[in-house]
Design a protein around this motif. Structure first.
Motif, PDB file in Angstrom:
ATOM      1  N   GLY A 283       9.057 -11.773   8.400  1.00 16.70           N
ATOM      2  CA  GLY A 283      10.302 -11.044   8.595  1.00 16.70           C
ATOM      3  C   GLY A 283      11.527 -11.803   8.106  1.00 16.70           C
ATOM      4  O   GLY A 283      12.550 -11.197   7.787  1.00 16.70           O
ATOM      5  N   ALA A 284      11.419 -13.137   8.058  1.00 15.21           N
ATOM      6  CA  ALA A 284      12.530 -13.944   7.552  1.00 15.21           C
ATOM      7  C   ALA A 284      12.551 -13.979   6.029  1.00 15.21           C
ATOM      8  O   ALA A 284      13.567 -14.356   5.431  1.00 15.21           O
ATOM      9  N   LEU A 285      11.440 -13.571   5.390  1.00 15.96           N
ATOM     10  CA  LEU A 285      11.336 -13.652   3.934  1.00 15.96           C
ATOM     11  C   LEU A 285      11.534 -12.330   3.223  1.00 15.96           C
ATOM     12  O   LEU A 285      12.023 -12.290   2.094  1.00 15.96           O
ATOM     13  N   VAL A 286      11.120 -11.235   3.868  1.00 16.81           N
ATOM     14  CA  VAL A 286      11.177  -9.932   3.193  1.00 16.81           C
ATOM     15  C   VAL A 286      11.852  -8.922   4.106  1.00 16.81           C
ATOM     16  O   VAL A 286      11.829  -9.067   5.337  1.00 16.81           O
ATOM     17  N   PRO A 287      12.450  -7.866   3.546  1.00 21.58           N
ATOM     18  CA  PRO A 287      13.066  -6.823   4.377  1.00 21.58           C
ATOM     19  C   PRO A 287      11.982  -6.015   5.082  1.00 21.58           C
ATOM     20  O   PRO A 287      10.824  -6.006   4.666  1.00 21.58           O
ATOM     21  N   PRO A 288      12.347  -5.307   6.152  1.00 22.82           N
ATOM     22  CA  PRO A 288      11.350  -4.542   6.909  1.00 22.82           C
ATOM     23  C   PRO A 288      10.510  -3.595   6.068  1.00 22.82           C
ATOM     24  O   PRO A 288       9.301  -3.458   6.286  1.00 22.82           O
ATOM     25  N   ASP A 289      11.118  -2.931   5.093  1.00 22.34           N
ATOM     26  CA  ASP A 289      10.377  -1.968   4.279  1.00 22.34           C
ATOM     27  C   ASP A 289       9.280  -2.621   3.449  1.00 22.34           C
ATOM     28  O   ASP A 289       8.351  -1.933   2.997  1.00 22.34           O
ATOM     29  N   ASP A 290       9.371  -3.928   3.236  1.00 23.30           N
ATOM     30  CA  ASP A 290       8.363  -4.628   2.423  1.00 23.30           C
ATOM     31  C   ASP A 290       7.324  -5.351   3.266  1.00 23.30           C
ATOM     32  O   ASP A 290       6.362  -5.913   2.719  1.00 23.30           O
ATOM     33  N   MET A 291       7.480  -5.330   4.586  1.00 20.32           N
ATOM     34  CA  MET A 291       6.539  -6.054   5.434  1.00 20.32           C
ATOM     35  C   MET A 291       5.169  -5.386   5.424  1.00 20.32           C
ATOM     36  O   MET A 291       5.055  -4.162   5.561  1.00 20.32           O
ATOM     37  N   LEU A 292       4.139  -6.187   5.239  1.00 18.29           N
ATOM     38  CA  LEU A 292       2.732  -5.774   5.284  1.00 18.29           C
ATOM     39  C   LEU A 292       2.365  -4.803   4.173  1.00 18.29           C
ATOM     40  O   LEU A 292       1.334  -4.119   4.253  1.00 18.29           O
ATOM     41  N   ARG A 293       3.183  -4.743   3.130  1.00 21.87           N
ATOM     42  CA  ARG A 293       2.890  -3.864   2.000  1.00 21.87           C
ATOM     43  C   ARG A 293       2.015  -4.626   1.012  1.00 21.87           C
ATOM     44  O   ARG A 293       2.475  -5.472   0.258  1.00 21.87           O
ATOM     45  N   LEU A 294       0.730  -4.320   1.028  1.00 22.95           N
ATOM     46  CA  LEU A 294      -0.250  -5.007   0.186  1.00 22.95           C
ATOM     47  C   LEU A 294      -1.196  -3.974  -0.422  1.00 22.95           C
ATOM     48  O   LEU A 294      -1.446  -2.924   0.179  1.00 22.95           O
ATOM     49  N   PRO A 295      -1.770  -4.282  -1.588  1.00 23.20           N
ATOM     50  CA  PRO A 295      -2.686  -3.331  -2.235  1.00 23.20           C
ATOM     51  C   PRO A 295      -4.098  -3.411  -1.655  1.00 23.20           C
ATOM     52  O   PRO A 295      -5.087  -3.581  -2.384  1.00 23.20           O
ATOM     53  N   ILE A 296      -4.203  -3.303  -0.332  1.00 18.22           N
ATOM     54  CA  ILE A 296      -5.510  -3.315   0.325  1.00 18.22           C
ATOM     55  C   ILE A 296      -5.539  -2.192   1.357  1.00 18.22           C
ATOM     56  O   ILE A 296      -4.504  -1.754   1.861  1.00 18.22           O
ATOM     57  N   TYR A 297      -6.730  -1.722   1.671  1.00 20.12           N
ATOM     58  CA  TYR A 297      -6.866  -0.577   2.565  1.00 20.12           C
ATOM     59  C   TYR A 297      -6.302  -0.851   3.956  1.00 20.12           C
ATOM     60  O   TYR A 297      -5.727   0.035   4.598  1.00 20.12           O
ATOM     61  N   GLU A 298      -6.495  -2.086   4.441  1.00 21.50           N
ATOM     62  CA  GLU A 298      -6.001  -2.425   5.766  1.00 21.50           C
ATOM     63  C   GLU A 298      -4.492  -2.227   5.867  1.00 21.50           C
ATOM     64  O   GLU A 298      -3.964  -1.843   6.911  1.00 21.50           O
ATOM     65  N   SER A 299      -3.803  -2.503   4.767  1.00 19.24           N
ATOM     66  CA  SER A 299      -2.356  -2.345   4.757  1.00 19.24           C
ATOM     67  C   SER A 299      -1.973  -0.886   4.966  1.00 19.24           C
ATOM     68  O   SER A 299      -1.083  -0.560   5.761  1.00 19.24           O
ATOM     69  N   GLU A 300      -2.661   0.010   4.274  1.00 13.73           N
ATOM     70  CA  GLU A 300      -2.359   1.436   4.413  1.00 13.73           C
ATOM     71  C   GLU A 300      -2.605   1.900   5.848  1.00 13.73           C
ATOM     72  O   GLU A 300      -1.822   2.660   6.415  1.00 13.73           O
ATOM     73  N   LEU A 301      -3.704   1.434   6.428  1.00 15.00           N
ATOM     74  CA  LEU A 301      -4.051   1.855   7.781  1.00 15.00           C
ATOM     75  C   LEU A 301      -3.053   1.340   8.804  1.00 15.00           C
ATOM     76  O   LEU A 301      -2.547   2.096   9.654  1.00 15.00           O
ATOM     77  N   LEU A 302      -2.747   0.045   8.748  1.00 10.89           N
ATOM     78  CA  LEU A 302      -1.901  -0.562   9.773  1.00 10.89           C
ATOM     79  C   LEU A 302      -0.434  -0.195   9.615  1.00 10.89           C
ATOM     80  O   LEU A 302       0.283  -0.061  10.611  1.00 10.89           O
ATOM     81  N   CYS A 303       0.026  -0.046   8.384  1.00  9.69           N
ATOM     82  CA  CYS A 303       1.437   0.312   8.192  1.00  9.69           C
ATOM     83  C   CYS A 303       1.749   1.675   8.786  1.00  9.69           C
ATOM     84  O   CYS A 303       2.881   1.935   9.201  1.00  9.69           O
ATOM     85  N   GLY A 304       0.734   2.542   8.837  1.00 10.51           N
ATOM     86  CA  GLY A 304       0.936   3.843   9.448  1.00 10.51           C
ATOM     87  C   GLY A 304       1.136   3.779  10.943  1.00 10.51           C
ATOM     88  O   GLY A 304       1.611   4.742  11.556  1.00 10.51           O
ATOM     89  N   GLN A 305       0.766   2.653  11.561  1.00  7.31           N
ATOM     90  CA  GLN A 305       0.932   2.493  13.004  1.00  7.31           C
ATOM     91  C   GLN A 305       2.175   1.685  13.372  1.00  7.31           C
ATOM     92  O   GLN A 305       2.446   1.491  14.560  1.00  7.31           O
ATOM     93  N   LEU A 306       2.897   1.209  12.361  1.00  9.65           N
ATOM     94  CA  LEU A 306       4.010   0.301  12.601  1.00  9.65           C
ATOM     95  C   LEU A 306       5.352   0.976  12.395  1.00  9.65           C
ATOM     96  O   LEU A 306       5.627   1.535  11.330  1.00  9.65           O
ATOM     97  N   GLY A 307       6.187   0.937  13.418  1.00  9.57           N
ATOM     98  CA  GLY A 307       7.558   1.400  13.316  1.00  9.57           C
ATOM     99  C   GLY A 307       8.522   0.217  13.359  1.00  9.57           C
ATOM    100  O   GLY A 307       8.105  -0.926  13.554  1.00  9.57           O
ATOM    101  N   PHE A 308       9.793   0.496  13.198  1.00 10.67           N
ATOM    102  CA  PHE A 308      10.781  -0.585  13.117  1.00 10.67           C
ATOM    103  C   PHE A 308      11.986  -0.282  14.006  1.00 10.67           C
ATOM    104  O   PHE A 308      12.426   0.864  14.132  1.00 10.67           O
TER     105      PHE A 308
END
Length: 376
Positions: A283-308
């Motif tokens: 969180g100190a390195l990237v803005p919230p919109d870029d957190m956990l954004r990775l080209p892997i399936y786990e990222s798609e699944l978990l980002c859908g459960q994360l709000g800000f």
């Protein structure tokens, strides 16, 4: 002597294959329904969502001729007698399942359906009994105050709200080792979860907090409680609707946030607020919109459960409201510059979600580090 077993209901679960079933409920078991047959519905009287229950089942697929097993099926471990294990294989295969009651709903033909979690029993497993903890209590209001709603969450005031709270001591129950009015079954569960979170680096020292829904109240860690070593005096029982302190010590300064999440999410049975170091670093390195954004399936699944939730001072009503608004549609909320709040059907599930998000943050930090080295 009548030794006949009379099943009172049946498990309705997504687990349909023995190979799918976790060995214990806290090893990833799902929610399930227990359908109680109409003749036994009167026995459910006074059960309410939030209670911890022990389900007794008849493990009908078990081998009843086995007297010794390799623990957990691990052939590298020496055999031991089944009465020194929790193996389903045994002469009388009774299963014991520690669950939390999440919901009661009418079923067909006068039956009643109980939604519980976590439950590792196979679909179609007969239920033979339901018990509550011998010392499980719903405490009566004690003299105290409330969790402030105006930013001063540590302010304690005496008032009539405590006298009108809908929690009460069950007559004749044994004293709780956690203190007068603190339900020891829930307290033991909260201690286990906080210790697990501390062992996995999600808590350190006195930071973070956790809570469990207990009927119309919640059991919350106190201000200044070391999460790795909770003991008597470290928990408070707080009315969810009013914020009145019903029993125990001084609630966490983030108490208002827990109450706001429970109000926004009637299905939430637990809330854990952790300070995961990798997520904080990310969180100190990237803005919230870029957190956990990775080209892997786990990222798609978990980002859908994360709000800000935007940055607000810890312990303020502004932070509580922002987290509750995000939690209304997400199980996890990242609080900018502060930490992570996860809600779930059980404390184990809420903490597991925090672990998954922390792991994914570690992957993203590794990717960012590799990219930085490549540029150099």
């Amino acid at each position: 002597m009548d030794t006949t077993l009379r099943p009172i209901g049946v498990v309705v679960s997504p687990l349909t294959d023995l190979s799918q079933c976790p060995k214990q409920g806290d090893e990833g078991a799902p929610e399930a329904w227990v359908e109680i047959a109409a003749p036994y519905v009167p026995g459910l009287d006074t059960l309410t969502p939030g209670l911890s229950l022990t389900l007794l089942t008849w493990l009908h697929r078990a081998d009843r001729h086995v007297l010794s097993v390799h623990p957990r099926g691990d052939l590298s471990r020496p055999k031991r007698g089944v009465f020194n294990t929790r193996s389903p294989a045994r002469p009388n295969p009774v299963g014991l399942h520690e669950v939390r009651l999440l919901e009661l709903a009418p079923g067909a033909d006068g039956s009643m359906r109980l939604r519980v979690a976590p439950l590792e029993a196979l679909d179609g497993t007969p239920v033979i009994d339901i018990k509550t903890s011998y010392r499980q209590r719903q405490p009566e209001p004690a003299q105290g105050g409330d969790v402030g709603e105006d930013g001063d969450t540590n302010r304690m005031t005496n008032g009539s709200a405590n006298r009108n709270a809908s929690v009460h001591v069950v007559s004749g129950s044994a004293p709780s080792p956690w203190g007068e009015g603190i339900p020891d079954g829930h307290a033991d569960e909260l201690r286990r979860i906080c210790l697990r979170g501390w062992q996995r680096g999600l808590y350190s020292g006195f930071n973070g907090n956790a809570s469990l829904r207990v009927g119309t109240a919640c059991l919350l860690t106190c201000s200044g409680a070391a999460k790795g070593d909770l003991g008597p005096g470290d928990l408070a029982l707080v009315d969810i609707a009013t914020g009145a302190v019903l029993a125990g010590g001084k609630p966490s300064s983030e108490g208002a946030m827990h109450l706001a999440v429970y109000r926004a999410r009637p299905d939430a049975m637990a809330v854990v607020h952790t300070h995961p170091p990798r997520l904080l670093a990310l969180g100190a390195l990237v803005p919230p919109d870029d957190m956990l954004r990775l080209p892997i399936y786990e990222s798609e699944l978990l980002c859908g459960q994360l709000g800000f939730a935007p940055a607000h001072a810890p312990g303020t009503r502004e932070l509580a409201d922002a987290v509750a608004a995000a939690a209304a549609t997400r199980d996890a909320v990242w609080m900018e510059r502060h930490g992570l709040c996860c809600a779930g059907p059980s404390a184990a599930r809420a903490l597991a979600l925090a672990e998954e998000l922390e792991h994914l943050a570690g992957v993203q930090l590794a990717v960012l580090s590799a990219h930085a080295k490549a540029r150099d």
